[in-house]
Design a protein around this motif. Sequence first.
Motif, mmCIF file in Angstrom:
data_model
loop_
_atom_site.group_PDB
_atom_site.id
_atom_site.type_symbol
_atom_site.label_atom_id
_atom_site.label_comp_id
_atom_site.label_asym_id
_atom_site.label_seq_id
_atom_site.Cartn_x
_atom_site.Cartn_y
_atom_site.Cartn_z
ATOM 1 N N ARG A 125 0.829 -1.213 0.000
ATOM 2 C CA ARG A 125 0.000 0.000 0.000
ATOM 3 C C ARG A 125 0.857 1.255 0.000
ATOM 4 O O ARG A 125 0.656 2.170 -0.792
ATOM 5 N N ARG A 126 1.839 1.304 0.918
ATOM 6 C CA ARG A 126 2.612 2.518 1.105
ATOM 7 C C ARG A 126 3.644 2.725 0.008
ATOM 8 O O ARG A 126 3.816 3.833 -0.482
ATOM 9 N N TYR A 127 4.358 1.659 -0.340
ATOM 10 C CA TYR A 127 5.489 1.822 -1.246
ATOM 11 C C TYR A 127 5.115 1.578 -2.702
ATOM 12 O O TYR A 127 5.468 2.346 -3.570
ATOM 13 N N ASP A 128 4.386 0.505 -2.959
ATOM 14 C CA ASP A 128 4.038 0.163 -4.330
ATOM 15 C C ASP A 128 2.720 0.786 -4.785
ATOM 16 O O ASP A 128 2.370 0.706 -5.950
ATOM 17 N N GLU A 129 1.989 1.391 -3.835
ATOM 18 C CA GLU A 129 0.741 2.100 -4.122
ATOM 19 C C GLU A 129 -0.289 1.231 -4.837
ATOM 20 O O GLU A 129 -0.966 1.657 -5.766
ATOM 21 N N PHE A 130 -0.385 -0.020 -4.384
ATOM 22 C CA PHE A 130 -1.422 -0.904 -4.900
ATOM 23 C C PHE A 130 -2.770 -0.474 -4.340
ATOM 24 O O PHE A 130 -2.856 0.059 -3.231
ATOM 25 N N SER A 131 -3.836 -0.748 -5.099
ATOM 26 C CA SER A 131 -5.191 -0.474 -4.617
ATOM 27 C C SER A 131 -5.582 -1.563 -3.609
ATOM 28 O O SER A 131 -4.948 -2.624 -3.545
#
Length: 174
Positions: A125-131
């Motif tokens: 969530r934080r680093y790869d910004e996945f939904s």
Amino acid sequence: GAVCGTIAKMLGDPVEAQDLAQQVFVRVYRAAGSYRATAQFKTWMFTIVRNLVFNEHRRRSRATFVSLHPPENESGHSGGSSGLDLPDLANKTPGENMLQQEMLREIDEAILTLPEQQRLAIVLRRYDEFSYEQIAEILKTSVPATKSLLFRARETLRVALRDYLETGSGKGPR
């Protein structure tokens, strides 16, 4: 790229991360025939990352993390208050930088206490910004369960980092 970076953050070992990333790409190549066209390629590939990383965690007695301090991107899902307010290291005096580097080390230590599902959810969530939907697919769970994992992880981290957040090293004027 992203695969190697994520593995390095999960394991804290850039050399071993490269080895595991190679394994990911070998598996992607071998499994290409079973890839479902309906699944997003990146999500499918990170499911393989998940399996390898979790297997590696089980193989080790302990694991370490490198710093997780990209900007929070909640896409309006949480009202902005559920994310940890991680410090921005730009435009700081050396003293402030030292305090904030120390806080980032504390964050890394706190993340080590999280169960592996929560750990990977936070990294994705934080680093790869996945939904939320992508994380749910990677972790083989539902979107509500993913939101719950992230909520519990953030609460655990907030409690663990309370001293830092309340002493001013993580807050104050920007």
